[in-house]
Design a protein around this motif. Structure first.
Motif, PDB file in Angstrom:
ATOM      1  N   ASP A 212      -4.590   4.340   5.916  1.00 43.87           N
ATOM      2  CA  ASP A 212      -5.233   5.293   5.225  1.00 43.87           C
ATOM      3  C   ASP A 212      -4.620   5.211   3.541  1.00 43.87           C
ATOM      4  O   ASP A 212      -4.733   6.130   3.151  1.00 43.87           O
TER       5      ASP A 212
ATOM      6  N   VAL B 207      -3.879   3.367   0.066  1.00 47.51           N
ATOM      7  CA  VAL B 207      -3.895   3.143  -1.172  1.00 47.51           C
ATOM      8  C   VAL B 207      -3.103   1.545  -2.399  1.00 47.51           C
ATOM      9  O   VAL B 207      -2.127   2.018  -1.648  1.00 47.51           O
TER      10      VAL B 207
ATOM     11  N   GLU C 261     -12.608   5.145   1.476  1.00 47.61           N
ATOM     12  CA  GLU C 261     -12.424   5.078   2.835  1.00 47.61           C
ATOM     13  C   GLU C 261     -13.501   3.438   2.575  1.00 47.61           C
ATOM     14  O   GLU C 261     -12.417   3.233   4.255  1.00 47.61           O
TER      15      GLU C 261
ATOM     16  N   GLN D  15     -10.723   0.395   1.862  1.00 46.02           N
ATOM     17  CA  GLN D  15      -9.510   1.180   2.726  1.00 46.02           C
ATOM     18  C   GLN D  15     -10.245   0.610   4.162  1.00 46.02           C
ATOM     19  O   GLN D  15      -9.099  -0.089   5.174  1.00 46.02           O
TER      20      GLN D  15
ATOM     21  N   ALA E 154       1.008  -1.551  -0.085  1.00 47.39           N
ATOM     22  CA  ALA E 154       0.474   0.061  -0.482  1.00 47.39           C
ATOM     23  C   ALA E 154       1.015   1.156  -0.023  1.00 47.39           C
ATOM     24  O   ALA E 154       2.014   1.205   0.897  1.00 47.39           O
TER      25      ALA E 154
ATOM     26  N   ALA F 257      -8.025   1.564  -4.227  1.00 42.89           N
ATOM     27  CA  ALA F 257      -7.950   1.060  -3.243  1.00 42.89           C
ATOM     28  C   ALA F 257      -8.256  -0.333  -3.942  1.00 42.89           C
ATOM     29  O   ALA F 257      -9.564  -0.418  -4.220  1.00 42.89           O
TER      30      ALA F 257
END
Length: 418
Positions: free
Chosen positions: A223, A225, A213, A216, A74, A102
């Motif tokens: 927080d 992606v 969000e 995630q 990430a 994401a």
């Protein structure tokens, strides 16, 4: 003029004489062969071009032209990186949008039905900007989708037998919880508030969008992606942007463009297009060989006439031009007729497919196999003109040997044997 009045008159009289028997049949077979060959080539190449552009546009349209990954997983500081990219002159001049994504795979289940799905978290404003005019949205508008709500493909919702407001359970190994009895997958249920239909089966049946969000949290990446997509003003202008990003970003980041990500697919389309062109060109080549046969028989049949013309002062060059014009006329007429027929079929290929499908009762274009719900077609003036010119060129080449044979006829030997 290239051909004199005498040459034109004799050439067309020879080629379209009513009493030429078998030779005339071969002439008509040659004409029909070139017509069908040119028409088939135009239709097939138009459909192949339509496939290429439609699939690439839709694949690229939902994925970045340039994609930035991190080799460790990430990307946590993506807002800072996006601002840094926008400050780069090369990227700022060429990028239309920079979108954090994401993404992860999951199993979607509802009411005892299940199917694999790709989960893609994206800001709804970015998704709204990426959706083209051909995409249909059902249910709530994308701008009204909130945290904890889903936007699923129309084919996927039908496979799961869910309607707007029904919940889909997503099962994923991402963020799985270790227990004394083994690793437990992450299972979360979300309501489907909208669905989309792109006309591309792979997306309509296998993609679920959710607010960034929400993804995630579900993928358990905090927080961060999984990657950043850059959409360019010109999809072909990826090299300069990728090179600039490679110099701009710290170590550990990987930059790839859409050609790298779809290399096998793009290469397969190109190879298939080239192979189809070569195979279908054989139809025109066979028709050209028929022209050779027809003219050879014509030379043999008209040997006395050729000898008489020679004795009246018609030169060897004029005799060659007469038979070249005779054979080339078949190529020109066949190419023009094939071009008209091919263009008409290429323009109305989808209604024709539906009509044939209705008459036969068979699905001639299954969406799950071809990834498209309609048969695409893209006519190219350059391609159409090139195919017609190649057909005419082959017909011209086919006339050279019979024309030389006619020009080399010795009138003394022919008339002595009569």
């Amino acid at each position: 003029m290239l051909f004199s009045k005498l040459e034109r008159k004799v050439a067309f009289r020879y080629m379209w004489a009513k009493k030429r028997g078998f030779g005339s049949v071969i002439s008509w077979v040659s004409l029909i062969g070139i017509t069908l060959g040119v028409a088939t080539l135009i239709v097939v190449m138009s459909v192949m071009a339509g496939f290429h552009d439609t699939l690439l546009n839709r694949i690229i349209g939902m994925n970045g032209h340039v994609v930035v990954y991190h080799q460790d997983g990430a990307i946590s500081d993506y807002d800072f990186l996006i601002d840094k990219m926008k400050q780069n002159k090369v990227v700022a001049a060429r990028a239309a949008a920079i979108v954090p994504i994401a993404e992860g795979q999951a199993m979607a289940t509802a009411g005892g039905n299940s199917t694999g799905a790709m989960i893609r978290g994206i800001r709804m404003s970015d998704l709204q900007a990426k959706v083209d005019n051909g995409t249909k949205i059902y249910g709530r508008p994308l701008s009204d989708i909130r945290d904890g709500e889903l936007v699923a493909g129309a084919s996927l919702t039908r496979a799961l037998n869910v309607t707007m407001g029904d919940k889909i359970s997503l099962v994923s190994s991402a963020g799985a919880t270790p227990t004394p009895f083994g690793t437990m997958p992450r299972i979360m249920a979300y309501p489907v508030m909208s669905s989309f239909f792109m006309g591309m089966y792979e997306y309509d049946s296998g993609y679920i969008f959710m607010p960034l969000e929400t993804a995630q949290k579900y993928l358990n990446i905090g927080d961060g992606v999984t990657h950043i997509d850059l959409f360019l003003k010109d999809p072909e202008d990826t090299t300069a942007v990728a090179d600039s990003l490679a110099r701009l970003l710290p170590d550990g980041f990987v930059v790839r463009d859409w050609r790298d990500l779809n290399r096998g697919f793009v290469g397969a389309l190109q190879v298939e297009s080239n192979v189809m062109f070569l195979i279908l060109m054989l139809i025109v080549i066979v028709a050209a060989f028929n022209i050779v046969s027809s003219l050879v028989m014509l030379v043999k049949d008209k040997s006395k006439d050729i000898a008489v013309l020679r004795t009246f002062g018609v030169s060897r060059r004029s005799m060659m031009k007469i038979f070249i014009l005779s054979g080339t006329s078949i190529g020109v007429i066949g190419a023009l007729a094939g071009t008209v027929l091919g263009v008409i079929v290429a323009i109305y290929i989808e209604p024709i497919r539906k009509a044939v499908q209705w008459m036969t009762g068979r699905d001639l274009f299954p969406a799950d196999l071809y990834y498209l719900s309609e048969l695409p077609s893209k006519l190219s003036v350059t391609s159409v003109a090139g195919i017609a010119l190649v057909a005419i060129g082959l017909a011209l080449l086919a006339t050279l040997y019979p024309a030389w044979k006619a020009a080399s006829t010795d009138p003394v030997d022919v008339l002595r044997n009569e």
